[in-house]
Design a protein around this motif. Structure first.
Motif, PDB file in Angstrom:
ATOM      1  N   THR A   1      -5.119   9.480  12.729  1.00 17.08           N
ATOM      2  CA  THR A   1      -6.492   9.292  12.558  1.00 17.08           C
ATOM      3  C   THR A   1      -6.981   7.974  12.953  1.00 17.08           C
ATOM      4  OG1 THR A   1      -5.916   8.331  10.383  1.00 17.08           O
ATOM      5  CG2 THR A   1      -6.124  10.707  10.363  1.00 17.08           C
ATOM      6  N   GLY A   2      -6.403   7.262  13.446  1.00 13.23           N
ATOM      7  CA  GLY A   2      -6.844   5.925  13.784  1.00 13.23           C
ATOM      8  C   GLY A   2      -7.002   4.972  12.584  1.00 13.23           C
ATOM      9  N   ALA A   3      -6.792   5.281  11.539  1.00 17.82           N
ATOM     10  CA  ALA A   3      -7.156   4.260  10.319  1.00 17.82           C
ATOM     11  C   ALA A   3      -6.417   3.083  10.449  1.00 17.82           C
ATOM     12  CB  ALA A   3      -6.777   5.152   8.963  1.00 17.82           C
ATOM     13  N   THR A   4      -4.815   3.140  10.872  1.00 14.80           N
ATOM     14  CA  THR A   4      -4.384   2.066  10.915  1.00 14.80           C
ATOM     15  C   THR A   4      -4.523   1.101  12.166  1.00 14.80           C
ATOM     16  OG1 THR A   4      -2.182   3.238  10.132  1.00 14.80           O
ATOM     17  CG2 THR A   4      -1.754   1.094  11.197  1.00 14.80           C
TER      18      THR A   4
ATOM     19  N   ARG B   1       0.940  -1.247  -0.306  1.00  8.93           N
ATOM     20  CA  ARG B   1      -0.090  -0.120  -0.086  1.00  8.93           C
ATOM     21  C   ARG B   1       0.837   1.248   0.112  1.00  8.93           C
ATOM     22  NH1 ARG B   1      -5.405  -1.964   1.028  1.00  8.93           N
ATOM     23  NH2 ARG B   1      -4.897  -4.296   0.747  1.00  8.93           N
ATOM     24  N   PRO B   2       0.379   2.483  -0.563  1.00 10.07           N
ATOM     25  CA  PRO B   2       1.091   3.514  -0.579  1.00 10.07           C
ATOM     26  C   PRO B   2       1.172   4.085   1.087  1.00 10.07           C
ATOM     27  CG  PRO B   2      -0.664   3.747  -1.981  1.00 10.07           C
ATOM     28  CD  PRO B   2      -0.855   2.503  -1.485  1.00 10.07           C
ATOM     29  N   ASP B   3       2.366   4.569   1.126  1.00 10.75           N
ATOM     30  CA  ASP B   3       2.570   5.560   2.459  1.00 10.75           C
ATOM     31  C   ASP B   3       1.390   6.382   2.696  1.00 10.75           C
ATOM     32  OD1 ASP B   3       3.951   7.989   3.817  1.00 10.75           O
ATOM     33  OD2 ASP B   3       4.846   6.207   4.502  1.00 10.75           O
ATOM     34  N   GLN B   4       1.132   6.440   4.100  1.00 13.18           N
ATOM     35  CA  GLN B   4      -0.046   7.131   4.578  1.00 13.18           C
ATOM     36  C   GLN B   4       0.395   8.635   4.880  1.00 13.18           C
ATOM     37  OE1 GLN B   4      -2.484   4.936   4.238  1.00 13.18           O
ATOM     38  NE2 GLN B   4      -3.374   4.931   6.309  1.00 13.18           N
ATOM     39  N   THR B   5       1.456   8.927   5.030  1.00 11.00           N
ATOM     40  CA  THR B   5       1.864  10.414   5.333  1.00 11.00           C
ATOM     41  C   THR B   5       1.066  11.307   4.750  1.00 11.00           C
ATOM     42  OG1 THR B   5       4.033   9.478   5.891  1.00 11.00           O
ATOM     43  CG2 THR B   5       3.729  11.743   5.914  1.00 11.00           C
ATOM     44  N   ALA B   6       0.712  11.246   3.399  1.00  7.76           N
ATOM     45  CA  ALA B   6       0.357  12.338   2.394  1.00  7.76           C
ATOM     46  C   ALA B   6      -1.325  12.411   2.506  1.00  7.76           C
ATOM     47  CB  ALA B   6       1.113  12.559   1.240  1.00  7.76           C
ATOM     48  N   LEU B   7      -1.710  11.397   3.153  1.00  8.18           N
ATOM     49  CA  LEU B   7      -3.267  11.177   2.869  1.00  8.18           C
ATOM     50  C   LEU B   7      -3.956  11.558   4.118  1.00  8.18           C
ATOM     51  CD1 LEU B   7      -3.097   7.357   1.560  1.00  8.18           C
ATOM     52  CD2 LEU B   7      -3.242   9.410   0.130  1.00  8.18           C
ATOM     53  N   GLY B   8      -5.249  12.199   3.860  1.00  8.48           N
ATOM     54  CA  GLY B   8      -6.307  12.438   4.737  1.00  8.48           C
ATOM     55  C   GLY B   8      -6.741  11.595   5.263  1.00  8.48           C
ATOM     56  N   ALA B   9      -7.712  11.832   6.245  1.00 15.69           N
ATOM     57  CA  ALA B   9      -8.223  10.543   7.072  1.00 15.69           C
ATOM     58  C   ALA B   9      -9.175   9.522   6.249  1.00 15.69           C
ATOM     59  CB  ALA B   9      -9.177  11.189   8.249  1.00 15.69           C
ATOM     60  N   ALA B  10      -9.913   9.978   5.216  1.00 18.20           N
ATOM     61  CA  ALA B  10     -10.827   9.140   4.504  1.00 18.20           C
ATOM     62  C   ALA B  10      -9.894   8.346   3.702  1.00 18.20           C
ATOM     63  CB  ALA B  10     -11.911  10.033   3.709  1.00 18.20           C
ATOM     64  N   ALA B  11      -8.997   8.958   3.015  1.00 14.67           N
ATOM     65  CA  ALA B  11      -7.945   8.179   1.928  1.00 14.67           C
ATOM     66  C   ALA B  11      -7.114   7.274   2.839  1.00 14.67           C
ATOM     67  CB  ALA B  11      -7.058   9.244   1.367  1.00 14.67           C
TER      68      ALA B  11
ATOM     69  N   ALA C   1       0.236   3.532  22.087  1.00 17.65           N
ATOM     70  CA  ALA C   1       1.146   4.255  21.552  1.00 17.65           C
ATOM     71  C   ALA C   1       1.972   4.955  21.862  1.00 17.65           C
ATOM     72  CB  ALA C   1       0.466   5.095  20.384  1.00 17.65           C
ATOM     73  N   ALA C   2       3.453   5.518  21.392  1.00  8.19           N
ATOM     74  CA  ALA C   2       4.142   6.518  22.212  1.00  8.19           C
ATOM     75  C   ALA C   2       3.449   7.670  22.097  1.00  8.19           C
ATOM     76  CB  ALA C   2       5.689   6.298  21.261  1.00  8.19           C
ATOM     77  N   CYS C   3       2.840   7.797  20.860  1.00 12.55           N
ATOM     78  CA  CYS C   3       2.404   9.441  20.770  1.00 12.55           C
ATOM     79  C   CYS C   3       1.142   9.311  20.018  1.00 12.55           C
ATOM     80  CB  CYS C   3       3.518  10.317  19.893  1.00 12.55           C
ATOM     81  SG  CYS C   3       4.978  10.814  20.681  1.00 12.55           S
ATOM     82  N   ARG C   4       0.129  10.388  20.318  1.00  9.75           N
ATOM     83  CA  ARG C   4      -1.048  10.464  19.476  1.00  9.75           C
ATOM     84  C   ARG C   4      -1.024  12.114  18.828  1.00  9.75           C
ATOM     85  NH1 ARG C   4      -3.932  10.678  24.867  1.00  9.75           N
ATOM     86  NH2 ARG C   4      -3.982  12.891  25.427  1.00  9.75           N
ATOM     87  N   ARG C   5      -1.259  12.239  17.790  1.00  6.05           N
ATOM     88  CA  ARG C   5      -1.542  13.534  17.361  1.00  6.05           C
ATOM     89  C   ARG C   5      -3.058  13.815  17.575  1.00  6.05           C
ATOM     90  NH1 ARG C   5       0.421  14.084  11.355  1.00  6.05           N
ATOM     91  NH2 ARG C   5       2.419  14.199  12.598  1.00  6.05           N
ATOM     92  N   SER C   6      -3.324  14.865  18.211  1.00  7.73           N
ATOM     93  CA  SER C   6      -4.648  15.260  18.488  1.00  7.73           C
ATOM     94  C   SER C   6      -5.235  16.132  17.473  1.00  7.73           C
ATOM     95  CB  SER C   6      -4.719  16.161  19.656  1.00  7.73           C
ATOM     96  OG  SER C   6      -4.505  15.589  20.945  1.00  7.73           O
TER      97      SER C   6
END
Length: 167
Positions: A139-142, A102-112, A162-167
């Motif tokens: 986003t919690g997608a993974t 699968r493509p890397d998630q970094t540049a994708l928004g939540a729905a993508a 997780a070590a970190c979360r992004r709010s």
């Protein structure tokens, strides 16, 4: 992430917000191939899990993409899970595996991200509650994709550590 906002996950426990020195440690581990960064991350994760009283008696991790493992020399989430497990006296087992590339998630928004990860993981047979270890929850997608695979294979609950979360 609000409680209950990650489908198929009972709760998310994160040691830190994704900022400052914690962010630097995650990036060093994940992108800088600096395995020693796992020590302070795992220590904080173990402490957070003890404060929250996780129910899971086995740890597993979000498996890294094979190209990332080759480039880095290790699976960063596996390193975290094994170190957290050592600190907590819990086994860390490779229950999840990736299906396809699968493509890397970094540049994708939540729905993508959710679309990208649909069907991306499968799990070996498991039972009881499982703790899913990862470096960062955004986003919690993974986490949702992995938790769905774990539940389909017999897990009765999934908590994310997780070590970190992004709010």
């Amino acid at each position: 992430l609000a409680a209950g906002s990650v489908p198929a996950v009972d709760r998310v426990v994160a040691a830190w917000e994704y900022d400052g020195p914690a962010r630097d440690l995650v990036l060093a581990l994940k992108l800088g191939a600096q395995a020693p960064a796992a020590g302070p991350l795992a220590g904080a994760m173990a402490a957070a899990s003890l404060r929250c009283g996780l129910r899971g008696r086995v740890l597993t991790w979000v498996p890294a993409r094979s190209g990332d493992v080759r480039r880095r020399g290790y699976d960063h989430a596996r390193v975290l899970a094994r170190e957290v497990g050592r600190r907590l006296g819990l086994p860390a087992r490779p229950l999840l595996y990736r299906i396809g590339d699968r493509p890397d998630q970094t540049a994708l928004g939540a729905a993508a991200r959710r679309r990208n990860l649909r069907g991306a993981f499968a799990a070996r047979a498991c039972s009881g509650p499982v703790v899913l270890v990862d470096d960062l929850v955004t986003t919690g997608a993974t986490a949702t994709a992995c938790a769905g695979a774990l539940r389909a294979s017999g897990a009765t609950g999934v908590e994310v550590l997780a070590a970190c979360r992004r709010s």
